[in-house]
Design a protein around this motif. Sequence first.
Motif, short mmCIF file in Angstrom:
data_model
loop_
_atom_site.label_atom_id
_atom_site.label_comp_id
_atom_site.label_asym_id
_atom_site.label_seq_id
_atom_site.Cartn_x
_atom_site.Cartn_y
_atom_site.Cartn_z
N LEU A 168 0.83 -1.20 0.00
CA LEU A 168 0.00 0.00 0.00
C LEU A 168 0.87 1.26 0.00
CD1 LEU A 168 -2.86 -1.02 2.47
CD2 LEU A 168 -2.77 -1.20 -0.03
N GLY A 169 1.99 1.21 0.69
CA GLY A 169 2.93 2.32 0.66
C GLY A 169 3.50 2.53 -0.73
N ALA A 170 3.87 1.44 -1.40
CA ALA A 170 4.41 1.54 -2.75
C ALA A 170 3.35 2.04 -3.73
CB ALA A 170 4.94 0.17 -3.20
N LEU A 171 2.12 1.56 -3.59
CA LEU A 171 1.03 2.02 -4.46
C LEU A 171 0.74 3.51 -4.24
CD1 LEU A 171 -1.48 -0.96 -4.28
CD2 LEU A 171 -0.26 -0.18 -6.32
N ALA A 172 0.76 3.94 -2.98
CA ALA A 172 0.54 5.36 -2.70
C ALA A 172 1.61 6.21 -3.37
CB ALA A 172 0.54 5.60 -1.19
N TYR A 173 2.86 5.75 -3.31
CA TYR A 173 3.94 6.51 -3.98
C TYR A 173 3.72 6.55 -5.49
CZ TYR A 173 8.26 8.01 -5.97
OH TYR A 173 9.19 8.69 -6.72
N LYS A 174 3.35 5.42 -6.08
CA LYS A 174 3.13 5.40 -7.53
C LYS A 174 1.98 6.32 -7.93
CE LYS A 174 5.28 3.43 -9.95
NZ LYS A 174 6.60 3.75 -10.53
N ALA A 175 0.95 6.40 -7.07
CA ALA A 175 -0.15 7.31 -7.34
C ALA A 175 0.32 8.76 -7.30
CB ALA A 175 -1.28 7.09 -6.33
N ILE A 176 1.14 9.10 -6.31
CA ILE A 176 1.68 10.45 -6.20
C ILE A 176 2.54 10.79 -7.41
CG2 ILE A 176 3.26 11.89 -4.86
CD1 ILE A 176 2.30 10.31 -2.36
N SER A 177 3.40 9.85 -7.79
CA SER A 177 4.28 10.07 -8.94
C SER A 177 3.48 10.22 -10.24
CB SER A 177 5.26 8.90 -9.06
OG SER A 177 6.14 9.07 -10.15
N THR A 178 2.44 9.40 -10.39
CA THR A 178 1.61 9.48 -11.59
C THR A 178 0.83 10.78 -11.65
OG1 THR A 178 1.38 7.06 -11.57
CG2 THR A 178 -0.19 8.29 -12.92
N LEU A 179 0.35 11.25 -10.52
CA LEU A 179 -0.33 12.53 -10.48
C LEU A 179 0.59 13.66 -10.91
CD1 LEU A 179 -2.39 12.18 -7.19
CD2 LEU A 179 -3.34 12.76 -9.42
N ASP A 180 1.82 13.61 -10.46
CA ASP A 180 2.78 14.65 -10.86
C ASP A 180 3.04 14.59 -12.37
OD1 ASP A 180 4.81 16.72 -10.27
OD2 ASP A 180 6.21 15.18 -10.91
N SER A 181 3.15 13.37 -12.91
CA SER A 181 3.37 13.22 -14.35
C SER A 181 2.16 13.69 -15.16
CB SER A 181 3.66 11.75 -14.69
OG SER A 181 4.82 11.30 -14.02
#
Length: 315
Positions: A168-181
Amino acid sequence: MIPLYQQILLAILLDLLLGDPRWLPHPVQGIGWLAQRSEAPLRRLITNQRLAGVVAVVWVVGSTVLIGLGLLKAATLLHPLAGDLLVILLLYTCFATRSLHDHALAVYRPLKAGNLVEARQRVSWLVGRDTAELDEGEVTRAAVESVAENTVDGCTAPLLFACLGGPLGALAYKAISTLDSTFGYKNERYLQFGWASARLDDLANLITSRLTALLTVVAARLLSLRAGNAWRIFRRDRHNHPSPNGGQIESAVAGALGVQLGGVNSYFGQPSRRPYMGDPLQPLQAGHILQAVQLMWLSYGLTALIGVGCRVALL
């Protein structure tokens, strides 16, 4: 239940073996779809565009974590082994080290063979800048800068978030990174709406980017590259970047390779100048792409050693 550190190690192994097959559904695609579909309704519902962007962040990151949690709960109820397998699969999809390696070598091989046309095309898959007129040095610079920046975004940061918060921590980070992209652009359309996405990404990478840069200096020493120069350039040039985090790793890589990164990039025909990082001790050439990839792998391995080691110590 398989301990988290073993799940992480198995996910790393899967990434090393399989990379990112195009046929495999990827969470980032779903996150990106959700973000894009949310933009127009939120803009209509909330007149304050910065507030609309904040709601978009909460909605997308929250939805990603809740969907992941629901899937994990369902799989575990079905069978504990199914829960373990899903954890490993989700973690695996959050790591992009093998994929970055493959993309970088797809630029290196034609460039080394003298096929500049193909190298330009391949590097366009890594960067957003115009690549049709780049010479060998500029193709190399584009590839090295992309490998350096994505060492954090696609490798060490999701690994550290996995060690801290599991899948869940890794998914949260990927969501944050994707939002920035998706939204984190400083243009008229996203300056306000994308503010929260860009700031949260900066915050998420605040520690990981600096840790990765320091580990890159260590990796340079282990690879017999210019470790002393990497440390010197990191201290001098790490703020020479539009992003508060991007320059951390890029400056360390520039110093380790003895090259100069930054300069003029062209976007849709419009030049954009960035401050230089590093000193041009040698001209940029295809071999520097391989060295950047080696630094990526070793800094990733050192990150795994630290992160997984901490998980084991907590048992």
